[in-house]
Design a protein around this motif. Structure first.
Motif, PDB file in Angstrom:
ATOM      1  N   MET A   1       0.958  -1.151  -0.143  1.00 32.93           N
ATOM      2  CA  MET A   1      -0.113   0.036  -0.110  1.00 32.93           C
ATOM      3  C   MET A   1       0.974   1.300   0.006  1.00 32.93           C
ATOM      4  O   MET A   1       1.885   1.240   0.735  1.00 32.93           O
ATOM      5  N   GLN A   2       0.635   2.314  -0.850  1.00 37.39           N
ATOM      6  CA  GLN A   2       1.241   3.571  -0.872  1.00 37.39           C
ATOM      7  C   GLN A   2       0.329   4.561  -0.184  1.00 37.39           C
ATOM      8  O   GLN A   2      -0.817   4.624  -0.339  1.00 37.39           O
ATOM      9  N   VAL A   3       1.226   5.646   0.503  1.00 36.74           N
ATOM     10  CA  VAL A   3       0.644   6.578   1.231  1.00 36.74           C
ATOM     11  C   VAL A   3       1.684   7.964   0.882  1.00 36.74           C
ATOM     12  O   VAL A   3       2.813   7.808   1.152  1.00 36.74           O
ATOM     13  N   SER A   4       0.870   9.111   0.998  1.00 36.26           N
ATOM     14  CA  SER A   4       1.562  10.242   0.825  1.00 36.26           C
ATOM     15  C   SER A   4       2.209  10.499   2.245  1.00 36.26           C
ATOM     16  O   SER A   4       1.614  10.183   3.235  1.00 36.26           O
ATOM     17  N   VAL A   5       3.022  11.513   2.513  1.00 33.83           N
ATOM     18  CA  VAL A   5       3.479  12.189   3.575  1.00 33.83           C
ATOM     19  C   VAL A   5       2.420  12.771   4.376  1.00 33.83           C
ATOM     20  O   VAL A   5       2.155  12.307   5.611  1.00 33.83           O
ATOM     21  N   ARG A   6       1.787  13.630   3.558  1.00 35.38           N
ATOM     22  CA  ARG A   6       0.516  14.402   4.171  1.00 35.38           C
ATOM     23  C   ARG A   6      -0.548  13.393   4.720  1.00 35.38           C
ATOM     24  O   ARG A   6      -0.802  13.453   5.865  1.00 35.38           O
ATOM     25  N   GLU A   7      -0.842  12.518   4.092  1.00 35.72           N
ATOM     26  CA  GLU A   7      -1.933  11.460   4.277  1.00 35.72           C
ATOM     27  C   GLU A   7      -1.484  10.579   5.410  1.00 35.72           C
ATOM     28  O   GLU A   7      -1.984  10.340   6.593  1.00 35.72           O
ATOM     29  N   TYR A  15      -2.558   3.977   9.621  1.00 33.34           N
ATOM     30  CA  TYR A  15      -1.461   3.259   8.812  1.00 33.34           C
ATOM     31  C   TYR A  15      -0.531   2.419   9.863  1.00 33.34           C
ATOM     32  O   TYR A  15      -0.126   1.587   9.667  1.00 33.34           O
ATOM     33  N   LEU A  16      -0.386   2.918  11.204  1.00 33.54           N
ATOM     34  CA  LEU A  16       0.186   2.128  12.279  1.00 33.54           C
ATOM     35  C   LEU A  16      -0.523   0.787  12.409  1.00 33.54           C
ATOM     36  O   LEU A  16       0.310  -0.355  12.542  1.00 33.54           O
ATOM     37  N   LYS A  17      -1.597   0.978  12.426  1.00 34.86           N
ATOM     38  CA  LYS A  17      -2.610  -0.258  12.549  1.00 34.86           C
ATOM     39  C   LYS A  17      -2.447  -1.373  11.567  1.00 34.86           C
ATOM     40  O   LYS A  17      -2.314  -2.669  11.748  1.00 34.86           O
ATOM     41  N   ARG A  20       1.137  -2.979  11.929  1.00 32.26           N
ATOM     42  CA  ARG A  20       1.032  -3.894  13.035  1.00 32.26           C
ATOM     43  C   ARG A  20       0.408  -5.346  12.716  1.00 32.26           C
ATOM     44  O   ARG A  20       0.604  -6.331  13.043  1.00 32.26           O
ATOM     45  N   GLN A  21      -0.640  -4.989  11.663  1.00 31.68           N
ATOM     46  CA  GLN A  21      -1.197  -6.311  11.106  1.00 31.68           C
ATOM     47  C   GLN A  21      -0.409  -6.825   9.932  1.00 31.68           C
ATOM     48  O   GLN A  21      -0.844  -7.935   9.419  1.00 31.68           O
ATOM     49  N   GLY A  22       0.709  -6.551   9.808  1.00 31.51           N
ATOM     50  CA  GLY A  22       1.710  -7.116   8.723  1.00 31.51           C
ATOM     51  C   GLY A  22       1.499  -6.497   7.254  1.00 31.51           C
ATOM     52  O   GLY A  22       2.168  -6.914   6.408  1.00 31.51           O
ATOM     53  N   GLU A  23       0.868  -5.373   6.967  1.00 33.93           N
ATOM     54  CA  GLU A  23       0.630  -4.935   5.897  1.00 33.93           C
ATOM     55  C   GLU A  23       1.699  -3.600   5.629  1.00 33.93           C
ATOM     56  O   GLU A  23       1.892  -2.808   6.474  1.00 33.93           O
ATOM     57  N   PRO A  24       2.745  -3.945   4.791  1.00 34.59           N
ATOM     58  CA  PRO A  24       3.811  -2.961   4.410  1.00 34.59           C
ATOM     59  C   PRO A  24       3.157  -1.778   3.942  1.00 34.59           C
ATOM     60  O   PRO A  24       2.180  -1.749   2.872  1.00 34.59           O
ATOM     61  N   THR A  32       7.202   9.981  -5.410  1.00 38.18           N
ATOM     62  CA  THR A  32       8.329   9.321  -5.408  1.00 38.18           C
ATOM     63  C   THR A  32       8.292   8.472  -4.018  1.00 38.18           C
ATOM     64  O   THR A  32       8.422   9.029  -2.967  1.00 38.18           O
ATOM     65  N   PRO A  33       8.553   7.109  -3.783  1.00 36.06           N
ATOM     66  CA  PRO A  33       8.829   6.438  -2.824  1.00 36.06           C
ATOM     67  C   PRO A  33       9.863   6.833  -2.105  1.00 36.06           C
ATOM     68  O   PRO A  33      11.115   7.002  -2.698  1.00 36.06           O
ATOM     69  N   VAL A  34       9.960   7.138  -0.794  1.00 35.17           N
ATOM     70  CA  VAL A  34      10.892   7.737   0.208  1.00 35.17           C
ATOM     71  C   VAL A  34      11.044   6.805   1.163  1.00 35.17           C
ATOM     72  O   VAL A  34      12.375   6.608   2.046  1.00 35.17           O
ATOM     73  N   ALA A  35      10.056   6.016   1.702  1.00 34.47           N
ATOM     74  CA  ALA A  35      10.364   4.855   2.890  1.00 34.47           C
ATOM     75  C   ALA A  35       9.379   3.986   2.888  1.00 34.47           C
ATOM     76  O   ALA A  35       8.154   3.939   2.203  1.00 34.47           O
ATOM     77  N   ARG A  36       9.721   2.872   3.575  1.00 30.99           N
ATOM     78  CA  ARG A  36       8.681   1.739   3.648  1.00 30.99           C
ATOM     79  C   ARG A  36       8.686   1.557   5.101  1.00 30.99           C
ATOM     80  O   ARG A  36       9.475   1.217   5.882  1.00 30.99           O
ATOM     81  N   LEU A  37       7.255   1.262   5.651  1.00 29.19           N
ATOM     82  CA  LEU A  37       7.194   0.864   7.146  1.00 29.19           C
ATOM     83  C   LEU A  37       6.792  -0.423   7.273  1.00 29.19           C
ATOM     84  O   LEU A  37       6.139  -0.987   6.561  1.00 29.19           O
ATOM     85  N   LEU A  38       7.526  -1.196   8.023  1.00 27.86           N
ATOM     86  CA  LEU A  38       7.574  -2.610   8.153  1.00 27.86           C
ATOM     87  C   LEU A  38       7.260  -2.769   9.683  1.00 27.86           C
ATOM     88  O   LEU A  38       7.674  -2.210  10.477  1.00 27.86           O
TER      89      LEU A  38
END
Length: 87
Positions: A1-7, A15-17, A20-24, A32-38
């Motif tokens: 899933m992609q999300v903008s910095v503002r969103e 998004y933290l939820k 936690r459920q395993g969705e990157p 432009t992708p700048v980070a991936r939360l895992l």
């Protein structure tokens, strides 16, 4: 899933939820992708499988080799190079 910095800033808990459920979650800035939360995982067999799935580690199945040996440096030392440039 992609999300903008503002969103992400506006809906961080949501998004933290998901993470936690395993969705990157891939964070983008101006498209432009700048980070991936895992999720942070315990390193057990399940956690290792998830890390491999997220492409964060690569493992050939063998025990790690090596140790605390210092690398072998070939060529001139930094000091020798500086003295040569000054000369």
């Amino acid at each position: 899933m992609q999300v903008s910095v503002r969103e992400l800033k506006n809906n961080l808990s949501k998004y933290l939820k998901l993470v936690r459920q395993g969705e990157p979650v891939v964070v983008t800035s101006h498209g432009t992708p700048v980070a991936r939360l895992l999720p942070i995982l315990e390193i057990d067999s399940r956690g290792l499988r998830q890390l491999l799935r997220f492409d964060r580690v690569h493992w050939n199945g063998e025990k790690p080799r090596g140790g605390t040996r210092c690398p072998v440096i070939r060529g001139k030392t930094l000091a020798e190079s500086v003295l040569e440039e000054r000369g």
